[in-house]
Write a protein that holds these residues in place. Sequence first.
Motif, short mmCIF file in Angstrom:
data_model
loop_
_atom_site.label_atom_id
_atom_site.label_comp_id
_atom_site.label_asym_id
_atom_site.label_seq_id
_atom_site.Cartn_x
_atom_site.Cartn_y
_atom_site.Cartn_z
N PHE A 125 -19.81 13.58 12.29
CA PHE A 125 -20.70 13.91 13.40
C PHE A 125 -22.11 14.23 12.89
O PHE A 125 -22.74 13.38 12.30
CB PHE A 125 -20.11 15.06 14.23
CG PHE A 125 -18.74 14.73 14.76
CD1 PHE A 125 -18.57 13.79 15.76
CD2 PHE A 125 -17.60 15.33 14.24
CE1 PHE A 125 -17.32 13.46 16.24
CE2 PHE A 125 -16.34 15.02 14.71
CZ PHE A 125 -16.20 14.08 15.72
N GLN A 126 -22.60 15.46 13.05
CA GLN A 126 -23.97 15.79 12.64
C GLN A 126 -24.06 16.24 11.19
O GLN A 126 -25.15 16.53 10.70
CB GLN A 126 -24.57 16.88 13.54
CG GLN A 126 -23.97 18.27 13.39
CD GLN A 126 -22.81 18.50 14.35
OE1 GLN A 126 -21.99 17.63 14.56
NE2 GLN A 126 -22.77 19.70 14.92
N TYR A 127 -22.93 16.30 10.49
CA TYR A 127 -22.91 16.82 9.12
C TYR A 127 -22.75 15.70 8.09
O TYR A 127 -22.06 14.70 8.34
CB TYR A 127 -21.77 17.82 8.94
CG TYR A 127 -21.84 18.99 9.88
CD1 TYR A 127 -22.87 19.94 9.79
CD2 TYR A 127 -20.88 19.17 10.87
CE1 TYR A 127 -22.93 21.02 10.65
CE2 TYR A 127 -20.94 20.24 11.74
CZ TYR A 127 -21.97 21.17 11.63
OH TYR A 127 -22.03 22.23 12.50
N MET A 128 -23.38 15.91 6.94
CA MET A 128 -23.16 15.04 5.78
C MET A 128 -22.73 15.92 4.62
O MET A 128 -23.18 17.06 4.47
CB MET A 128 -24.43 14.26 5.42
CG MET A 128 -24.85 13.26 6.47
SD MET A 128 -26.23 12.22 5.93
CE MET A 128 -25.39 11.12 4.79
N TYR A 129 -21.84 15.39 3.77
CA TYR A 129 -21.27 16.15 2.66
C TYR A 129 -21.62 15.47 1.34
O TYR A 129 -21.34 14.27 1.16
CB TYR A 129 -19.74 16.22 2.79
CG TYR A 129 -19.25 16.64 4.16
CD1 TYR A 129 -19.60 17.88 4.71
CD2 TYR A 129 -18.40 15.80 4.90
CE1 TYR A 129 -19.12 18.27 5.95
CE2 TYR A 129 -17.93 16.19 6.15
CZ TYR A 129 -18.29 17.42 6.67
OH TYR A 129 -17.82 17.80 7.91
N ASP A 130 -22.22 16.23 0.42
CA ASP A 130 -22.55 15.64 -0.87
C ASP A 130 -21.43 15.88 -1.88
O ASP A 130 -20.42 16.52 -1.58
CB ASP A 130 -23.91 16.13 -1.38
CG ASP A 130 -23.88 17.58 -1.87
OD1 ASP A 130 -22.81 18.19 -1.93
OD2 ASP A 130 -24.97 18.10 -2.21
N ASP A 131 -21.62 15.36 -3.10
CA ASP A 131 -20.57 15.44 -4.10
C ASP A 131 -20.54 16.77 -4.82
O ASP A 131 -19.69 17.01 -5.67
CB ASP A 131 -20.72 14.30 -5.12
CG ASP A 131 -22.02 14.39 -5.91
OD1 ASP A 131 -22.96 15.08 -5.45
OD2 ASP A 131 -22.10 13.77 -6.99
N ARG A 132 -21.46 17.69 -4.48
CA ARG A 132 -21.49 19.01 -5.12
C ARG A 132 -20.90 20.10 -4.23
O ARG A 132 -20.91 21.27 -4.58
CB ARG A 132 -22.93 19.36 -5.51
CG ARG A 132 -23.55 18.39 -6.51
CD ARG A 132 -24.97 18.78 -6.87
NE ARG A 132 -25.60 17.77 -7.71
CZ ARG A 132 -25.49 17.70 -9.03
NH1 ARG A 132 -24.75 18.60 -9.67
NH2 ARG A 132 -26.09 16.75 -9.71
N GLY A 133 -20.45 19.71 -3.04
CA GLY A 133 -19.82 20.66 -2.15
C GLY A 133 -20.72 21.22 -1.07
O GLY A 133 -20.30 22.08 -0.29
N ASP A 134 -21.97 20.74 -1.00
CA ASP A 134 -22.90 21.23 0.01
C ASP A 134 -22.78 20.41 1.30
O ASP A 134 -22.47 19.22 1.27
CB ASP A 134 -24.34 21.17 -0.50
CG ASP A 134 -24.59 22.16 -1.63
OD1 ASP A 134 -24.06 23.27 -1.55
OD2 ASP A 134 -25.30 21.81 -2.58
N THR A 135 -23.05 21.09 2.42
CA THR A 135 -23.05 20.46 3.73
C THR A 135 -24.46 20.41 4.26
O THR A 135 -25.21 21.38 4.15
CB THR A 135 -22.16 21.24 4.71
OG1 THR A 135 -20.82 21.29 4.21
CG2 THR A 135 -22.14 20.58 6.09
N TYR A 136 -24.84 19.28 4.85
CA TYR A 136 -26.20 19.09 5.37
C TYR A 136 -26.13 18.78 6.87
O TYR A 136 -25.30 17.99 7.31
CB TYR A 136 -26.90 17.95 4.65
CG TYR A 136 -27.08 18.18 3.17
CD1 TYR A 136 -28.25 18.74 2.67
CD2 TYR A 136 -26.06 17.85 2.28
CE1 TYR A 136 -28.40 18.98 1.30
CE2 TYR A 136 -26.19 18.09 0.92
CZ TYR A 136 -27.37 18.65 0.44
OH TYR A 136 -27.50 18.89 -0.90
N LEU A 137 -27.03 19.43 7.61
CA LEU A 137 -27.22 19.05 9.01
C LEU A 137 -28.17 17.87 9.01
O LEU A 137 -29.34 17.99 8.62
CB LEU A 137 -27.81 20.23 9.79
CG LEU A 137 -28.03 20.00 11.28
CD1 LEU A 137 -26.71 19.71 11.99
CD2 LEU A 137 -28.72 21.21 11.91
N ASP A 138 -27.70 16.72 9.43
CA ASP A 138 -28.45 15.47 9.29
C ASP A 138 -29.47 15.33 10.42
O ASP A 138 -29.12 15.16 11.58
CB ASP A 138 -27.49 14.29 9.29
CG ASP A 138 -28.19 12.97 8.99
OD1 ASP A 138 -29.41 13.00 8.74
OD2 ASP A 138 -27.52 11.93 8.99
#
Length: 477
Positions: A369-382
Motif C-alpha cells: 500500500f503506502q509503505y515501502m520496506y528496505d533491506d535494512r529493516g526501515d519502513t518508508y511512507l512513499d
Amino acid sequence: MNTAELSLLLSIYYNIIDAEIKPLPGYEDLNFKITIPSGEKYVLKLCVRPENATLLKAEENVVKLLGENLPDRTFPRIFANQNGDTIFEVLYNEKTYLARLLLFVEGTCMGDVELTGELLCDLGAFMAEMNLQLQTINDAFLKTRNYEWDSKNILQQKDKLQYISDPMKRGKVHYFMMQYREQVWPLRHELRQSVVHGDANEWNILVSENRIRGIIDFGDMTYSFLMNDLAICVCYVMMMAKDNPWDAACKVVHNYNKILTLQEKELNALYYLIATRLCVSLCNSSYDSHLNPENAEYIKINQKGAWDLIEKLLRTNPVKATSMFLKACGLPAKFPRDHGIVLEKRYRHISRAMSVNYEQPLRMESAAFQYMYDDRGDTYLDCVNNICHVGHCHPIVVEAGQKQMASLNTNTRYLYDSLAEYAGMICETMSQKLRKVFFVNSGSAASDLAVRLSSAHTKRRDLLVMEHGYHGNTQLG
C-alpha cells in the motif's frame, strides 16, 4: 438457561445434588460452571454438534497426556458419568447435545492481568512444553481435520472477505492472504507440522501468581504447522502489549526457543503467520456478524485490537520483524547486501542517465500500500512513486494481473473481449464528449500523444509546462 433441567441432568448422570449453576461464555457450545456444596467446581459442556464425538474423544486423550506429562501445569480433567462414559448424548431444551463434565481449572485469564516480563518468559516456556508433548500425538482424526480456524487453511477463507464491509480494511486482510500464499505456502512441505492447540488466546490461558497455570478449550485442535501455535499466542500477546508489542513477542519467542529449538525457516515465516491468524479471526468474525446481525456491533468492538495490530504489522518492515525474531533465538539477523556491489552491478548494465536518489541509495525489498520496506529493516511512507490510486501490491490489482497474464498478454492489434470491455468501462466514467480511448504503455507516451492531439487540433506548437516538473522521457519531454 433451564436450571431445573440441568439440575436433573447432573443428578441422573453424576449424582450431583443441590449444585450452583452459572452459564459461562462459549463460541458455539453451551458451558456451565457447576459448584457443589463441598466447594468443588466443574464445567458442564454441551456440544451443539453431536457429530463431533470423535473430536471430543481426541481432546480427552490430549488433556490426559498433558496432565500426566506436565504436572506443574493444569489442564481440564474429564470425569466419567455413573455409567462410565465420559462423552454421551443428552436432551436439553428439546435439542440433542454431547455432554461432558470437566474439572474447573482455577486461575485468572491472562487477558485480565498485566503482562510482566516474568510472565511473558514463562508463557514462552509453557507453549514450548505443551508443543513438545503435542508432537508425540498421532491421531488420525486430527491429522485429517479440515478446520476453518486453522491458519494453514487461510486461503479457503477468501470467500469471506466480502463480509468485511470497509474496503480499505478488506484490502489489508486480502494483502496478507496474498503474502501467505507467496511467502509461506511454498514452504508448506518444509515447515514442521504437529497437533496444535490452535487457540492460545488471552482468555484460554490461565495465570496464577505471575506464572502460567495452564490452558483450556481444546476445541480448535488440528494438525497444522507447529509454528502456528506460537504465532497465535504471540498474536494475542502483541494485541495486549500495545506499547511494546515487538519486545513482548520476542520475550515469548526467546523462551520458547530455549526449550523447543526453532528453525530459521520457521522464524522467517513467523511475521506472516501472526498476520495470518488475524486474517482468520477477522474473516470468520465478519462472516458471523453477517449471519447474526444482532451481534454485529459486539463483534466489531472485539475486532478493534485485531485491526490495530494489522496496521502495526503493515508499518513494520518484514525484514526488521524477522531479524528481531532471529536475534531473539540467537541466530544472525538478516544483513543487507553491500550497496556498493549492487550499485556497481546496476551501472554495469544500466545507463547512469537513469539516476539513483540519495547519496546513500536505498535498496528496497518489498512494499505494501503506502509503505515501502528496505533491506535494512526501515519502513518508508512513499510520497514519490505513482501510488495515489491503490498503493503498492494491492491484492486485487496483483491477482487481476496474474489472471490476465496466465491467459493472454498481447497488444491492441488483435481482437479480444477484455480490450473493448475495459475501454467501455473507462468511457462510462467520462463526459459524453469523451467517448474514445487510445491505449498507450506509459505516462511519457500519454503526454506525447496529448501534445500531438492538441497541436493537430489547434495548429499551434507552443506549450505551457510546470517548471521543474517531469513530463516524460520522450524527445518532447
